[in-house]
Design an enzyme around this catalytic site. Structure first.
Site, short mmCIF file in Angstrom:
data_model
loop_
_atom_site.label_atom_id
_atom_site.label_comp_id
_atom_site.label_asym_id
_atom_site.label_seq_id
_atom_site.Cartn_x
_atom_site.Cartn_y
_atom_site.Cartn_z
N ASP A 68 -12.31 -22.92 24.76
CA ASP A 68 -11.30 -21.99 24.27
C ASP A 68 -10.15 -21.89 25.28
O ASP A 68 -9.85 -22.84 26.00
CB ASP A 68 -11.94 -20.63 24.01
N ASP A 77 -16.99 -5.95 30.21
CA ASP A 77 -17.96 -6.39 29.20
C ASP A 77 -18.68 -7.67 29.61
O ASP A 77 -19.81 -7.92 29.18
CB ASP A 77 -17.27 -6.65 27.86
N HIS A 102 -7.87 -14.96 23.57
CA HIS A 102 -8.71 -15.48 22.48
C HIS A 102 -10.12 -15.80 22.95
O HIS A 102 -11.11 -15.36 22.36
CB HIS A 102 -8.03 -16.72 21.90
N VAL A 119 -17.82 -3.52 24.11
CA VAL A 119 -18.41 -4.30 23.01
C VAL A 119 -19.76 -4.87 23.44
O VAL A 119 -19.92 -5.37 24.55
CB VAL A 119 -17.45 -5.45 22.63
N ASN A 194 -8.50 -21.07 9.24
CA ASN A 194 -7.79 -19.97 8.59
C ASN A 194 -6.64 -20.52 7.77
O ASN A 194 -5.88 -21.38 8.23
CB ASN A 194 -7.25 -19.00 9.64
N ALA A 207 -15.02 -28.72 12.69
CA ALA A 207 -16.04 -28.04 11.87
C ALA A 207 -16.59 -28.95 10.78
O ALA A 207 -17.76 -28.87 10.42
CB ALA A 207 -15.46 -26.77 11.25
N SER A 258 -12.30 -17.80 13.76
CA SER A 258 -12.54 -17.96 15.19
C SER A 258 -13.56 -16.96 15.70
O SER A 258 -14.26 -17.22 16.69
CB SER A 258 -11.23 -17.76 15.97
#
Length: 393
Positions: A68, A77, A102, A119, A194, A207, A258
């Site tokens: 990424d 976190d 991201h 989170v 997307n 993918a 994503s």
């Protein structure tokens, strides 16, 4: 009984409330230091029965590579969760810095600390291996860079690879790297894409590559998210809209496939943690065989085999396979059904009853005691009030 004064009656009421509050507040599992705004926005965790899954696995012992934009390893976190990685964009970091945000959000959804204020990741005890392949504009100029990242992740201990990236064009170099990962027993997960990004009408590459788990997106009501790409290579779906994730300096709301992909990668980590010797092929097979079927019965282009179900993936009885059922290029793929066919698992998947989350039984007992005390105090108060009225008549 002597009549109680107004002050005494008020004291009894306050005592009852304090007792009940103290008992309920002492229940185990309460996030005393959690940011209520952040935790309240994690709608995907109850949707995915995370608390049930965590009774069986938390991702411990599994390394997930995140290809990424880099990862902010200093975010609270993710403190202690991010290993030293690599920067294949310009070599200016070791992967533990994020110029976009991201990659930090993706990593947070996988392994955000449960004992922190923010989170909670679905596989919160997993380790993250950061591989920076996206530049400051969140793009990669050459698929060969991503290919190098895949190979590096495999060679440095990743058992799951998450790729929340892609585009319309395929790549021979990336294809060879993906084969390298699959041949080295690594589970590879990627976002389906997307529609707003206009990277092509079909499922993105990588993918749509053979053997890769392509993930589409869902709304909070488990319907197909309109911004998600659909196609015959979609294997699973996962929450994608209205999520919250970490970014350098804080949090933000995110949407997109994503952020659906890391929820599947995290589930793969939970499986690999529970069964350390299970092959990648059987992890993939278990993921699709236990999915919560959505849309038309069976696999379809929007939901794939259904919404990923971590708890079922950790409890269901699923037959073993010799090859990844999504891998059409495997030597015996023709006998395994291949991509788009039925998963090579037991046709009838046996699911165990959902586990009771830790602490729920004790919480119920404590609340029950509180209720009994409240009833007792209320009864005493009612009797005292009645006597007071008689004494004043």
């Amino acid at each position: 009984m002597a009549a109680l004064s107004g002050g005494a009656r008020r004291a009894l009421v306050v005592l009852a409330v304090v007792l009940l509050a103290a008992l309920v507040g002492a229940a185990p599992g309460a996030a005393a230091h959690a940011d209520p705004d952040v935790r309240a926005d994690e709608w995907q965790l109850p949707q995915l029965h995370a608390a049930d899954a965590w009774q069986l696995s938390t991702g411990s012992g599994v390394t997930v590579a995140v290809l990424d934009s880099g990862i902010d390893a200093d975010h609270p976190d993710l403190a202690g969760r991010v290993e030293r990685g690599i920067d294949l964009v310009d070599g200016s970091t070791d992967g533990r810095k994020d110029f976009v945000g991201h990659g930090t959000s993706v990593a947070d959804l996988i392994a955000g600390r449960r004992d922190g204020p923010g989170v909670v990741g679905l596989a919160y005890d997993a380790k993250i291996l950061p591989v920076r392949v996206l530049d400051a504009q969140n793009r990669y100029g050459d698929a060969a860079t991503v290919a190098s990242g895949v190979r590096w992740a495999v060679d440095h201990g990743a058992r799951v690879i998450n790729m929340s990236l892609g585009g319309a064009a395929s790549s021979d170099a990336l294809h060879a790297a993906l084969r390298y990962a699959l041949d080295h027993d690594v589970v590879v997960v990627a976002c389906a894409g997307n529609t707003a990004d206009k990277a092509g009408k079909g499922v993105w590459y990588p993918a749509r590559a053979s053997g890769v788990v392509a993930v589409s997106g869902l709304n909070p009501d488990e319907t197909f998210w309109s911004g998600s790409v659909a196609g015959p290579q979609v294997a699973l779906s996962a929450p994608a809209d209205g999520l919250i994730g970490a970014r350098p300096g804080g949090y933000w709301h995110v949407q997109g496939t994503s952020f659906a992909a890391p929820l599947v990668s995290a589930t793969a980590a939970l499986i690999r943690s529970r069964w350390p010797t299970m092959s990648a092929a059987n992890v993939v097979n278990r993921l699709i065989a236990t999915a919560d079927d959505k849309g038309p019965r069976g696999r379809d282009d929007r939901y794939g085999y259904g919404m990923v179900d971590p708890e079922a993936a950790l409890t269901a009885s699923v037959g073993e396979v010799a090859v990844n059922p999504l891998d059409t290029e495997a030597p015996s793929a023709s006998s395994a059904g291949g991509a788009g066919g039925a998963p090579t698992a037991s046709p009838s998947v046996s699911r165990s009853p959902r586990a009771e989350p830790a602490g729920n039984t004790q919480t119920a007992v404590l609340v029950g005691i509180g209720a009994v005390l409240m009833v007792a105090v209320a009864g005493f108060l009612a009797l005292a009030l009645a006597r007071t009225r008689r004494d004043n008549t």
